[in-house]
Write an enzyme that holds these catalytic residues in place. Structure first.
Site, short mmCIF file in Angstrom:
data_model
loop_
_atom_site.label_atom_id
_atom_site.label_comp_id
_atom_site.label_asym_id
_atom_site.label_seq_id
_atom_site.Cartn_x
_atom_site.Cartn_y
_atom_site.Cartn_z
N HIS A 100 0.82 -1.21 0.00
CA HIS A 100 0.00 0.00 0.00
C HIS A 100 0.85 1.27 0.00
O HIS A 100 0.32 2.36 -0.19
CB HIS A 100 -0.97 0.01 1.19
CG HIS A 100 -0.30 0.01 2.53
ND1 HIS A 100 0.27 -1.11 3.07
CD2 HIS A 100 -0.10 1.00 3.43
CE1 HIS A 100 0.78 -0.82 4.26
NE2 HIS A 100 0.57 0.46 4.50
N HIS A 126 7.20 7.16 4.92
CA HIS A 126 6.51 6.56 3.78
C HIS A 126 5.72 7.65 3.07
O HIS A 126 5.54 8.75 3.60
CB HIS A 126 5.60 5.41 4.23
CG HIS A 126 4.56 5.83 5.22
ND1 HIS A 126 4.76 5.75 6.59
CD2 HIS A 126 3.33 6.35 5.07
CE1 HIS A 126 3.69 6.19 7.22
NE2 HIS A 126 2.81 6.58 6.32
N HIS A 128 2.32 9.02 0.55
CA HIS A 128 0.95 8.88 0.09
C HIS A 128 0.72 9.81 -1.09
O HIS A 128 1.18 10.96 -1.10
CB HIS A 128 -0.04 9.26 1.21
CG HIS A 128 0.01 8.36 2.40
ND1 HIS A 128 -0.79 7.25 2.52
CD2 HIS A 128 0.77 8.39 3.52
CE1 HIS A 128 -0.53 6.64 3.67
NE2 HIS A 128 0.41 7.32 4.30
N HIS A 145 5.24 11.01 5.33
CA HIS A 145 5.04 10.93 6.78
C HIS A 145 6.31 10.39 7.43
O HIS A 145 6.76 9.30 7.09
CB HIS A 145 3.87 9.99 7.12
CG HIS A 145 2.54 10.52 6.71
ND1 HIS A 145 1.41 9.72 6.62
CD2 HIS A 145 2.15 11.77 6.37
CE1 HIS A 145 0.39 10.46 6.25
NE2 HIS A 145 0.80 11.70 6.09
N THR A 214 -3.13 6.82 9.87
CA THR A 214 -4.07 6.92 8.75
C THR A 214 -4.29 5.58 8.07
O THR A 214 -4.93 5.52 7.02
CB THR A 214 -3.59 7.96 7.72
OG1 THR A 214 -2.33 7.55 7.17
CG2 THR A 214 -3.45 9.34 8.36
#
Length: 275
Positions: A100, A126, A128, A145, A214
């Site tokens: 993901h 990581h 997003h 993040h 999240t």
């Protein structure tokens, strides 16, 4: 010779500590993306995360969930929070495709972030895309993040958002490794010594609020720091991040969550001329 009772006792003691070592840290994110999805039409999509497992119930029931919209009319401008006190250091790191997202992990930590007298060790970062947090309803193109954890398991995350523009130097440095992982899943690739200071903040202004992870288990009481300045990344770099992720979603951003009367502060230094 040891008696059978002593052997049984020692084996039981060993088993106990082994199980204890396997218990996830308080703020640990789920690594297996097959257990949840970003597809809004899926039974495993964001609206249903809290129903998949009992220990994920906060994803639906929690009142302090992240991300949120950083709307100007909600934000209280303050100066007492103080500048971010980062005491980072270079450390050996690995890069992993978690399905993901792409995660850069510092093997032994990479120094500390100090907030209100508590030290939080930097463990990983990581990405997003698009951004998870929004500013006045607008999503940016990318968000990184930086995840920190204190000795007693409390979590603090620093978020930096990006829009399409000039090259982001840190991602340029990782480009070769990201391309390799585009074709490999669940491999921890050693990338050498990485200095987290290469991830530039670009501003002393930041938002501060209390939220959650999240991704499942959506653990709450996470101290969030979102850098006010939106930095830049090239379209090619953003595409590389997405192409390397082995999922069927076009994005890996959780929908914005309700504020629920939470306080959102914007730190702005008193002295003029600050970015």
């Amino acid at each position: 010779m040891e008696s059978p009772k002593i052997k049984i006792f020692l084996f039981s003691l060993f088993s106990f500590f082994l199980l204890l070592s396997l218990v996830p840290a308080r703020g640990q994110e789920v690594d297996d993306e097959s257990e949840f999805s970003y597809d809004h039409e899926s039974e495993k999509g964001p609206a249903n995360w809290g129903k998949i497992k009992p220990e994920w119930s906060l994803c639906n029931a929690g009142k302090m969930q992240s991300p949120i919209d950083l709307m100007n009319k909600r934000v209280k401008v303050v100066s007492e929070l103080g500048r971010l006190h980062r005491d980072y250091k270079s450390s050996n790191a690995t890069l992993t495709n978690r399905g993901h997202d792409m995660m850069l992990k510092w093997v032994d930590g990479a120094g500390d972030l100090h907030i209100n007298g508590t030290s939080y060790k930097l463990n990983q970062c990581h990405w997003h895309s698009p951004s998870e947090h929004t500013i006045n309803g607008r999503r940016m193109d990318l968000e990184v993040h930086l995840v920190h954890e204190s000795a007693d398991g409390k979590v603090a995350v620093v978020g930096i958002m990006y829009k399409i523009g000039r090259t982001e130097p840190f991602l340029s440095m990782l480009e070769k490794d990201l391309k390799v992982l585009t074709h490999i899943r669940d491999l921890e690739r050693t990338v050498g010594i990485i200095d987290p200071e290469w991830i530039k903040l670009g501003s002393r202004k930041y938002y501060r609020y209390i939220g959650s992870l999240t991704v499942p288990p959506c653990t709450q009481d996470v101290v969030w720091t979102i850098v006010r300045k939106v930095r830049t990344v090239t379209r090619e770099q953003m595409k590389l991040i997405r192409d390397a992720v082995h999922d069927e979603s076009e994005t890996n951003a959780r929908p914005v969550q309700p504020i629920n009367e939470r306080s959102v502060k914007l730190f702005r230094p008193n002295d003029r001329g600050e970015n």
